[in-house]
Design a protein around this motif. Sequence first.
Motif, PDB file in Angstrom:
ATOM      1  N   GLU A 212     112.476 -22.484  22.672  1.00  0.00           N
ATOM      2  CA  GLU A 212     111.942 -23.767  22.235  1.00  0.00           C
ATOM      3  C   GLU A 212     112.839 -24.286  21.126  1.00  0.00           C
ATOM      4  OE1 GLU A 212     109.353 -25.345  23.675  1.00  0.00           O
ATOM      5  OE2 GLU A 212     109.184 -23.664  25.053  1.00  0.00           O
ATOM      6  N   GLY A 213     113.039 -25.586  21.081  1.00  0.00           N
ATOM      7  CA  GLY A 213     113.871 -26.169  20.040  1.00  0.00           C
ATOM      8  C   GLY A 213     115.293 -26.451  20.516  1.00  0.00           C
ATOM      9  N   VAL A 214     115.755 -25.736  21.544  1.00  0.00           N
ATOM     10  CA  VAL A 214     117.044 -26.046  22.167  1.00  0.00           C
ATOM     11  C   VAL A 214     116.727 -27.077  23.233  1.00  0.00           C
ATOM     12  CG1 VAL A 214     118.963 -25.124  23.519  1.00  0.00           C
ATOM     13  CG2 VAL A 214     117.905 -23.728  21.744  1.00  0.00           C
ATOM     14  N   PHE A 215     117.555 -28.117  23.345  1.00  0.00           N
ATOM     15  CA  PHE A 215     117.106 -29.193  24.223  1.00  0.00           C
ATOM     16  C   PHE A 215     116.896 -28.744  25.656  1.00  0.00           C
ATOM     17  CE2 PHE A 215     121.665 -30.274  24.106  1.00  0.00           C
ATOM     18  CZ  PHE A 215     121.945 -30.508  25.439  1.00  0.00           C
ATOM     19  N   LYS A 216     115.803 -29.266  26.206  1.00  0.00           N
ATOM     20  CA  LYS A 216     115.237 -28.774  27.466  1.00  0.00           C
ATOM     21  C   LYS A 216     116.206 -28.809  28.635  1.00  0.00           C
ATOM     22  CE  LYS A 216     110.501 -29.955  26.292  1.00  0.00           C
ATOM     23  NZ  LYS A 216     109.318 -30.711  26.643  1.00  0.00           N
ATOM     24  N   GLY A 217     116.995 -29.851  28.747  1.00  0.00           N
ATOM     25  CA  GLY A 217     117.899 -29.966  29.888  1.00  0.00           C
ATOM     26  C   GLY A 217     118.897 -28.832  29.958  1.00  0.00           C
ATOM     27  N   PHE A 218     119.419 -28.415  28.808  1.00  0.00           N
ATOM     28  CA  PHE A 218     120.381 -27.320  28.779  1.00  0.00           C
ATOM     29  C   PHE A 218     119.708 -26.011  29.165  1.00  0.00           C
ATOM     30  CE2 PHE A 218     123.674 -24.513  27.433  1.00  0.00           C
ATOM     31  CZ  PHE A 218     124.834 -25.265  27.384  1.00  0.00           C
ATOM     32  N   VAL A 219     118.520 -25.774  28.627  1.00  0.00           N
ATOM     33  CA  VAL A 219     117.770 -24.555  28.931  1.00  0.00           C
ATOM     34  C   VAL A 219     117.438 -24.496  30.422  1.00  0.00           C
ATOM     35  CG1 VAL A 219     115.589 -23.332  28.519  1.00  0.00           C
ATOM     36  CG2 VAL A 219     116.849 -24.315  26.592  1.00  0.00           C
ATOM     37  N   GLU A 220     116.960 -25.604  30.978  1.00  0.00           N
ATOM     38  CA  GLU A 220     116.616 -25.645  32.405  1.00  0.00           C
ATOM     39  C   GLU A 220     117.842 -25.423  33.278  1.00  0.00           C
ATOM     40  OE1 GLU A 220     114.412 -29.143  33.490  1.00  0.00           O
ATOM     41  OE2 GLU A 220     112.915 -28.793  31.926  1.00  0.00           O
ATOM     42  N   ALA A 221     118.942 -26.091  32.968  1.00  0.00           N
ATOM     43  CA  ALA A 221     120.159 -25.964  33.777  1.00  0.00           C
ATOM     44  C   ALA A 221     120.688 -24.536  33.763  1.00  0.00           C
ATOM     45  CB  ALA A 221     121.225 -26.932  33.278  1.00  0.00           C
ATOM     46  N   ALA A 222     120.703 -23.898  32.594  1.00  0.00           N
ATOM     47  CA  ALA A 222     121.235 -22.536  32.484  1.00  0.00           C
ATOM     48  C   ALA A 222     120.428 -21.545  33.318  1.00  0.00           C
ATOM     49  CB  ALA A 222     121.258 -22.095  31.021  1.00  0.00           C
ATOM     50  N   GLN A 223     119.124 -21.791  33.470  1.00  0.00           N
ATOM     51  CA  GLN A 223     118.278 -20.870  34.225  1.00  0.00           C
ATOM     52  C   GLN A 223     118.415 -21.042  35.742  1.00  0.00           C
ATOM     53  OE1 GLN A 223     114.295 -19.891  32.231  1.00  0.00           O
ATOM     54  NE2 GLN A 223     114.824 -21.913  31.402  1.00  0.00           N
ATOM     55  N   LEU A 224     119.113 -22.076  36.175  1.00  0.00           N
ATOM     56  CA  LEU A 224     119.287 -22.317  37.615  1.00  0.00           C
ATOM     57  C   LEU A 224     120.445 -21.535  38.222  1.00  0.00           C
ATOM     58  CD1 LEU A 224     118.712 -26.181  37.749  1.00  0.00           C
ATOM     59  CD2 LEU A 224     117.147 -24.366  38.520  1.00  0.00           C
ATOM     60  N   ILE A 225     121.323 -21.007  37.377  1.00  0.00           N
ATOM     61  CA  ILE A 225     122.508 -20.307  37.888  1.00  0.00           C
ATOM     62  C   ILE A 225     122.512 -18.866  37.388  1.00  0.00           C
ATOM     63  CG2 ILE A 225     123.958 -22.338  38.221  1.00  0.00           C
ATOM     64  CD1 ILE A 225     125.189 -21.815  35.447  1.00  0.00           C
ATOM     65  N   GLY A 226     123.243 -18.031  38.107  1.00  0.00           N
ATOM     66  CA  GLY A 226     123.404 -16.642  37.714  1.00  0.00           C
ATOM     67  C   GLY A 226     124.673 -16.465  36.909  1.00  0.00           C
ATOM     68  N   LYS A 227     124.848 -15.260  36.418  1.00  0.00           N
ATOM     69  CA  LYS A 227     126.044 -14.915  35.660  1.00  0.00           C
ATOM     70  C   LYS A 227     127.280 -15.228  36.497  1.00  0.00           C
ATOM     71  CE  LYS A 227     127.869 -10.986  33.098  1.00  0.00           C
ATOM     72  NZ  LYS A 227     127.599  -9.599  32.711  1.00  0.00           N
ATOM     73  N   GLY A 228     128.236 -15.958  35.902  1.00  0.00           N
ATOM     74  CA  GLY A 228     129.434 -16.377  36.622  1.00  0.00           C
ATOM     75  C   GLY A 228     129.282 -17.727  37.292  1.00  0.00           C
ATOM     76  N   GLY A 229     128.093 -18.302  37.255  1.00  0.00           N
ATOM     77  CA  GLY A 229     127.833 -19.575  37.913  1.00  0.00           C
ATOM     78  C   GLY A 229     128.267 -20.776  37.095  1.00  0.00           C
ATOM     79  N   LYS A 230     128.376 -21.904  37.803  1.00  0.00           N
ATOM     80  CA  LYS A 230     128.744 -23.176  37.168  1.00  0.00           C
ATOM     81  C   LYS A 230     127.823 -24.262  37.694  1.00  0.00           C
ATOM     82  CE  LYS A 230     133.635 -22.037  36.631  1.00  0.00           C
ATOM     83  NZ  LYS A 230     135.014 -22.469  36.897  1.00  0.00           N
ATOM     84  N   ILE A 231     127.428 -25.152  36.780  1.00  0.00           N
ATOM     85  CA  ILE A 231     126.542 -26.246  37.153  1.00  0.00           C
ATOM     86  C   ILE A 231     126.965 -27.505  36.403  1.00  0.00           C
ATOM     87  CG2 ILE A 231     124.838 -25.702  35.352  1.00  0.00           C
ATOM     88  CD1 ILE A 231     122.643 -26.487  37.390  1.00  0.00           C
ATOM     89  N   THR A 232     126.827 -28.648  37.053  1.00  0.00           N
ATOM     90  CA  THR A 232     126.982 -29.934  36.393  1.00  0.00           C
ATOM     91  C   THR A 232     125.591 -30.532  36.319  1.00  0.00           C
ATOM     92  OG1 THR A 232     129.214 -30.234  37.279  1.00  0.00           O
ATOM     93  CG2 THR A 232     128.077 -32.213  36.472  1.00  0.00           C
ATOM     94  N   ALA A 233     125.083 -30.693  35.099  1.00  0.00           N
ATOM     95  CA  ALA A 233     123.721 -31.177  34.893  1.00  0.00           C
ATOM     96  C   ALA A 233     123.752 -32.581  34.296  1.00  0.00           C
ATOM     97  CB  ALA A 233     122.973 -30.228  33.966  1.00  0.00           C
ATOM     98  N   ILE A 234     123.112 -33.499  34.975  1.00  0.00           N
ATOM     99  CA  ILE A 234     122.964 -34.863  34.479  1.00  0.00           C
ATOM    100  C   ILE A 234     121.570 -34.942  33.877  1.00  0.00           C
ATOM    101  CG2 ILE A 234     122.979 -37.311  35.067  1.00  0.00           C
ATOM    102  CD1 ILE A 234     124.727 -36.445  37.525  1.00  0.00           C
TER     103      ILE A 234
END
Length: 129
Positions: free
Chosen positions: A65-87
């Motif tokens: 909590e306190g870290v902006f939600k979009g970053f937290v949500e995006a990071a949880q969608l990928i596994g170690k070594g993964g890459k995501i572009t989050a808008i």
Amino acid sequence: INTPGNAEKPVMGDTVMVNYVGKFTFKKTDGNDNVFDTSIESVAKKTMPPMPGATYGPRPIPLAEGVFKGFVEAAQLIGKGGKITAIMPSKLAYGDQGGGKIGPYSPLVFEIELVDIKKPLAPAVPFPA
């Protein structure tokens, strides 16, 4: 999701080590990406003014909590070594407050590479008296 990574995904409470590029949804007048922050030196040199003393490389981001939600949500969608572009719409980023170079209600784009996942340390177990 650009690259899913492996099966190990972070959860709330973990700290992720990430390389990232944060940019606005609009480009600069010269047509280049409008980058406001990055952990990648080559991107910084190409897109941002010189920042003496800046350090680059994977950065620790707590999934909390306190870290902006979009970053937290995006990071949880990928596994170690993964890459995501989050808008991210502003309500999942800096919202109506903005912050630093980021104005209120600014949608943002983050390119995130999940380098490692650090699990929280177990609490110390007290010795019986």
